[in-house]
Design a protein around this motif. Structure first.
Motif: not given
Length: 391
Positions: A203-226
């Protein structure tokens, strides 16, 4: 008669002894599969015999039941053993078909540093060939190709498509202009998780680093993080390195858990991809094409440009249908500099040297404005033999 009790240490020693015996037997079985491959050379029989595999699995399931082993457990284990046997035989037969390519050490280029998914795919692919690697990390897909084209690397490994995010368009665009040939493929499971410095609260994470592909492949979870900031890196390895250097509790990388250990990172949340069955298909490129023996299944990859008139693409696809050639991939990409013109990429399950494939190429050449074979290579997507499991 008193019941004998074993200590935990004794039990573990017995388990370790059994594990070692299993490994010894697996090694012996693998060597026998090599003898099977040698015997098939003279008879020209294909490596896979689906009827034989089905018979084998049914017999093993029946035997397993007498040992209190359920059918699903036995099937899963022997699907893995059969896949290894097939790939081991294919690698042996390919060495015989391409004696000039035999080398104890290979220089391999891939995207990202050690720990990137491309790096893991490179190691897994060449481990099957029993080839030692000189690993050459690159910061872009273009660099992966360039270093092979200039002769500074023997092979390049590139991701081409993912089951969640689809095709990697940048790689397809680069393939339009390369002189390299596709000589192999491997499908790598992608297991995304959040990696942080230490065991922190997600819950304390507010910045995520990765290649664009993993960002896209995990988009639903990232959306749930707010409300989080998504930072893009050239590879998952660079993202993990960045998070390790920042050493902050509010930042995380998306990557593989085992790779995260290389950078001292802790997985705090696993299975974050949109699809649980998340796989990426990688291709292997080299300066020279390979010959694929007729004893093993092959794929051929083509690119072509059709006439700008209605039905042109359909005519080309009808050629494949009429010749009973199975197409496993069709991708269109714009031709740079020619607005509204498309280049089509096709993967087909056929050996380039076969009579039917030569006939297809002859007919397609007449129907297209441009056609080029990008490569013919062993198909390493081993589909498990299906058996009916009785409840």
């Amino acid at each position: 008669m008193t019941e004998q009790h074993y200590s935990l240490d004794d039990i573990r020693k017995n388990v370790s002894h059994i594990d070692n015996e299993i490994l010894k037997l697996l090694s012996e079985r693998r060597l026998l599969s090599l003898e099977v491959a040698k015997s098939k050379i003279g008879t020209a029989k294909p490596v896979r015999d689906q009827a034989r595999e089905q018979e084998l699995l049914l017999r093993l399931i029946k035997t397993g039941k007498t040992q209190q082993l359920d059918a699903l457990y036995v099937t899963q284990i022997f699907h893995t053993i059969i896949e290894d046997s097939v790939l081991f035989q294919q690698a042996y037969l390919q060495k015989l078909a391409n004696p000039d390519s035999l080398q104890p050490v290979a220089r391999v280029s891939f995207l990202g540093a050690k720990g990137s998914y491309s790096h893991l795919a490179s190691r897994n692919y060449f481990s099957r060939k029993q080839t030692k690697l000189v690993e050459m990390s690159c910061s872009t897909f273009r660099d992966v190709l360039n270093i092979v084209e200039t002769g500074n690397a023997d092979y390049g490994v590139l991701p081409i498509e993912n089951t969640s995010s689809g095709s990697i368009n940048e790689v397809y665009d680069l393939l339009q202009h390369t002189s390299l040939s596709i000589v192999g493929e491997i499908t790598q499971p992608i297991e995304h998780c959040l990696l942080t410095v230490g065991d922190v609260d997600v819950k304390g994470i507010n910045t995520l680093y990765s290649h664009p592909q993993p960002h896209q492949q995990c988009s639903e979870y990232l959306h749930s993080m707010g409300d989080i900031t998504q930072e893009y890196c050239s590879s998952t390895a660079e993202a993990m390195q960045k998070v390790a250097e920042l050493n902050l509790p509010n930042v995380a990388a998306i990557g593989n858990a085992s790779s995260g250990k290389l950078y001292g990172l802790t997985p705090v949340k696993g299975n974050i991809a949109n699809q649980q069955e998340n796989f990426t298909r990688f291709i292997v490129v080299a300066r020279k094409p390979v010959d694929v023996t007729s004893l093993i299944p092959a794929k051929s990859t083509l690119i072509m440009s059709t006439a700008q008139k209605a039905g042109s693409l359909v005519e080309c696809l009808m050629v494949l249908r009429n010749l009973n050639i199975n197409m496993t991939k069709l991708e269109s990409r714009p031709v740079i500099g020619n607005p509204w013109e498309e280049m089509f990429y096709l993967d087909v399950e056929e050996n380039l040297k076969s009579d039917v494939m030569q006939q297809a190429l002859e007919e397609l050449t007449r129907l297209t404005r441009f056609i080029k074979v990008l490569g013919c290579y062993p198909s390493e997507n081993i589909k498990p033999t299906e058996v009916e499991i009785e409840e």
